[in-house]
Design an enzyme around this catalytic site. Structure first.
Site, PDB file in Angstrom:
ATOM      1  N   GLU A 163      -5.070  11.335   9.668  1.00  0.00           N
ATOM      2  CA  GLU A 163      -3.931  11.812  10.452  1.00  0.00           C
ATOM      3  C   GLU A 163      -4.091  13.291  10.799  1.00  0.00           C
ATOM      4  O   GLU A 163      -3.689  13.737  11.888  1.00  0.00           O
ATOM      5  CB  GLU A 163      -2.628  11.608   9.679  1.00  0.00           C
ATOM      6  CG  GLU A 163      -2.227  10.166   9.486  1.00  0.00           C
ATOM      7  CD  GLU A 163      -2.899   9.516   8.273  1.00  0.00           C
ATOM      8  OE1 GLU A 163      -2.665   8.323   8.021  1.00  0.00           O
ATOM      9  OE2 GLU A 163      -3.675  10.217   7.572  1.00  0.00           O
TER      10      GLU A 163
ATOM     11  N   GLY B  74      -1.131   5.001   2.152  1.00  0.00           N
ATOM     12  CA  GLY B  74      -2.308   5.784   1.801  1.00  0.00           C
ATOM     13  C   GLY B  74      -2.086   6.742   0.649  1.00  0.00           C
ATOM     14  O   GLY B  74      -2.969   6.921  -0.205  1.00  0.00           O
TER      15      GLY B  74
ATOM     16  N   ASP C  74      19.292   3.774   3.843  1.00  0.00           N
ATOM     17  CA  ASP C  74      17.994   3.514   4.437  1.00  0.00           C
ATOM     18  C   ASP C  74      18.134   3.023   5.871  1.00  0.00           C
ATOM     19  O   ASP C  74      19.235   2.824   6.375  1.00  0.00           O
ATOM     20  CB  ASP C  74      17.218   2.499   3.596  1.00  0.00           C
ATOM     21  CG  ASP C  74      15.729   2.795   3.587  1.00  0.00           C
ATOM     22  OD1 ASP C  74      15.117   2.776   4.671  1.00  0.00           O
ATOM     23  OD2 ASP C  74      15.177   3.054   2.501  1.00  0.00           O
TER      24      ASP C  74
ATOM     25  N   TYR D  84       6.709  10.359   3.488  1.00  0.00           N
ATOM     26  CA  TYR D  84       7.300   9.711   2.315  1.00  0.00           C
ATOM     27  C   TYR D  84       8.480  10.571   1.862  1.00  0.00           C
ATOM     28  O   TYR D  84       8.302  11.754   1.572  1.00  0.00           O
ATOM     29  CB  TYR D  84       6.287   9.609   1.166  1.00  0.00           C
ATOM     30  CG  TYR D  84       4.926   9.094   1.569  1.00  0.00           C
ATOM     31  CD1 TYR D  84       4.786   7.851   2.187  1.00  0.00           C
ATOM     32  CD2 TYR D  84       3.784   9.848   1.346  1.00  0.00           C
ATOM     33  CE1 TYR D  84       3.539   7.379   2.560  1.00  0.00           C
ATOM     34  CE2 TYR D  84       2.535   9.376   1.709  1.00  0.00           C
ATOM     35  CZ  TYR D  84       2.416   8.140   2.320  1.00  0.00           C
ATOM     36  OH  TYR D  84       1.181   7.675   2.689  1.00  0.00           O
TER      37      TYR D  84
END
Length: 502
Positions: free
Chosen positions: A249, A208, A298, A189
């Site tokens: 993860e 998550g 982005d 993130y």
């Protein structure tokens, strides 16, 4: 499963890159403001080496003694290596991922023994907890913390400021135990630097980290967070993989490395963090405080608008001696996320086939921002099958809910070949009969073409040969050269070419 040596740290992977002539140091001073992105993009577009900028230049022309590493996963070969396999072994890894999603009980002793590599990988996920760690060689707490000491890039002219782009953000849900890493989430993130000890974490609601934050916020509590910079390649890629919700993860990185993950207790937050990372930023995310994040360039090739996201107050920063800062950029493909996405596309194919057996091959064109468009070839057997496959894909994995266009072709069409796709569209598709449009479905809010943020239509195009009740006409026969004639032609042309070169 693993066919390459284990890379327990970023540095060990960089050593492999150097040994394979895929690493280059840059001695020239290069600004972290726009210049570094321009150099990185130029090298990535030529499938060039990993770069280490030894003399980054910060805001105001001040030099930094923290080198910046970029283009780590700028080629598919390095992405595969980061996963621990050669490119030709990616299919085996994809089968392992499919088995994680839908494990089946072993059928007898022979089958159980054949699954030993998977069992060994599962055992490797148990963490090894250390009392001290390289990443905590230097510990800065409280007033000693200064995020400006890191060479964080400002990537594009329209960016709001410095942006951390390769953070592995570690969280756990409220009520969980610190030592229970099986419930941890590690996600990529992006993090905007606000000032010397505050960041904005951009995690979307379906991710998550956001779910964990909500579980703490519902209790009126701050969320403990650790931002890991310069993790080992298995941890970096595990954080980016679309793993099942039941698979941590952190644990899966151990399976990829074929070694137990080495963790250490963070200094100021109740979390375990990778012991061999370069830098860890520790802190707490407010249950309610937000700040406008962005605009930033982005992966769509556009700047996203500023929107409110949670604020993190940094309580500590720990790092190795002489740490490295790992960075990347996001923009219109090609970029590193697009290259990683191509490899993940291949890894996902066995999982897709397990759910939709008639799928022969699938391609997510990188130029279409990796997931906005999909071309899928199928073994067609009955009328309406192409539409069934479209609906199954849209509902199968969360990332496919953002795929706005699916083109279905027959097995004789290469879904990675634009000329094949164009021919199928031109000769096997009728715009009235074979186009399916659905309204008001979930969509990435960064899609500016959507009528409403987060809500848009989807289109499915059936470019397969029409059979049975799908058509009332006799279908034409595809022209093909016989294998015998093709072999004769190949031999003759080879002899002609050899004669021309003598």
């Amino acid at each position: 499963m693993r066919s390459l040596p284990s890379y327990p740290s970023l540095r060990s992977f960089l050593d492999w890159c150097a040994k394979t002539d895929q690493f280059q140091r840059v001695s020239d001073p290069v600004s972290v403001i726009h210049q570094m992105t321009a150099v990185h993009r130029n090298v990535l577009e030529t499938q060039g080496s990993v770069l280490q900028f030894d003399h980054p230049v910060l805001q105001g022309g001040v030099g930094s003694d923290v080198p910046v590493v970029v283009n780590l996963f700028g080629t598919a070969e390095r992405v595969a290596a980061g996963l621990g396999v050669s490119p030709e072994r990616l299919d085996d890894l994809g089968a392992f991922l499919a088995a994680l999603r839908s494990p089946t009980p072993p059928d007898g002793l022979r089958d159980a023994l054949s699954r030993w590599p998977m069992l060994k990988a599962a055992l490797a996920t148990r963490p090894k907890i250390l009392r001290s760690a390289p990443v905590q060689t230097v510990v800065l707490e409280g007033a000693e913390v200064d995020l400006a000491a890191l060479p964080v890039q400002t990537h594009w002219p329209g960016d709001a400021g410095p942006l951390i782009t390769w953070p592995v953000v570690v969280t756990r849900p409220f009520g969980s135990e610190v030592a229970d890493v099986s419930c941890y989430n590690a996600g990529i993130y992006r993090a905007q630097v606000l000032d010397h000890n505050r960041l904005i974490l951009r995690w979307l609601p379906h991710r998550g980290g956001a779910a964990h934050h909500q579980s703490w916020a519902q209790q009126g509590e701050r969320t403990p967070v650790a931002i890991v910079l310069g993790a080992d390649p298995a941890t970096l890629l595990s954080a980016a993989l679309p793993l099942p919700d039941t698979v941590s993860e952190v644990s899966f990185a151990g399976a990829l490395n074929a070694a137990r993950p080495r963790l250490v207790q963070a200094k100021t937050v109740p979390l375990m963090v990778p012991a061999d990372a370069e830098v860890v930023i520790e802190g707490w995310v407010s249950p309610s405080e937000t700040a406008p994040e962005g605009p930033f360039g982005d992966h769509t090739g556009y700047y996203n608008r500023a929107e409110p996201f949670p604020v993190m107050e940094v309580t500590a920063m720990t790092h190795r001696e002489n740490p490295l800062y790992l960075s990347t950029y996001t923009g219109r493909p090609p970029d590193e996320p697009a290259i990683i996405g191509e490899v993940f596309n291949r890894l996902a194919l066995p999982t897709i086939r397990a759910q939709i057996p008639e799928v022969h091959d699938l391609w997510l064109p990188p130029a279409a921002c990796s997931y906005r468009m999909a071309v899928v070839s199928i073994n067609k057997r009955y009328p309406g099958q192409a539409r069934r496959v479209m609906m199954a894909l849209w509902g199968m994995l969360p990332q496919f809910s953002y795929t706005k266009m699916i083109v279905v072709v027959d097995r004789d069409i290469d879904p990675k070949n634009w000329e094949d796709i164009a021919w199928a569209l031109a000769t096997r598709m009728d715009p009235v009969r074979d186009v399916m449009v659905i309204e008001n479905t979930p969509m990435d809010y960064l899609d500016f073409a959507s009528p409403q943020p987060g809500l848009a239509g989807k289109m499915g195009i059936d470019a397969t040969v029409k059979i049975q009740s799908e058509t009332s006409r006799d279908w034409g026969e595809v022209m093909k050269t016989s294998q015998k004639d093709a072999a004769f032609a190949a031999d003759l042309v080879a002899r002609l070419m050899a004669g021309a070169g003598s």
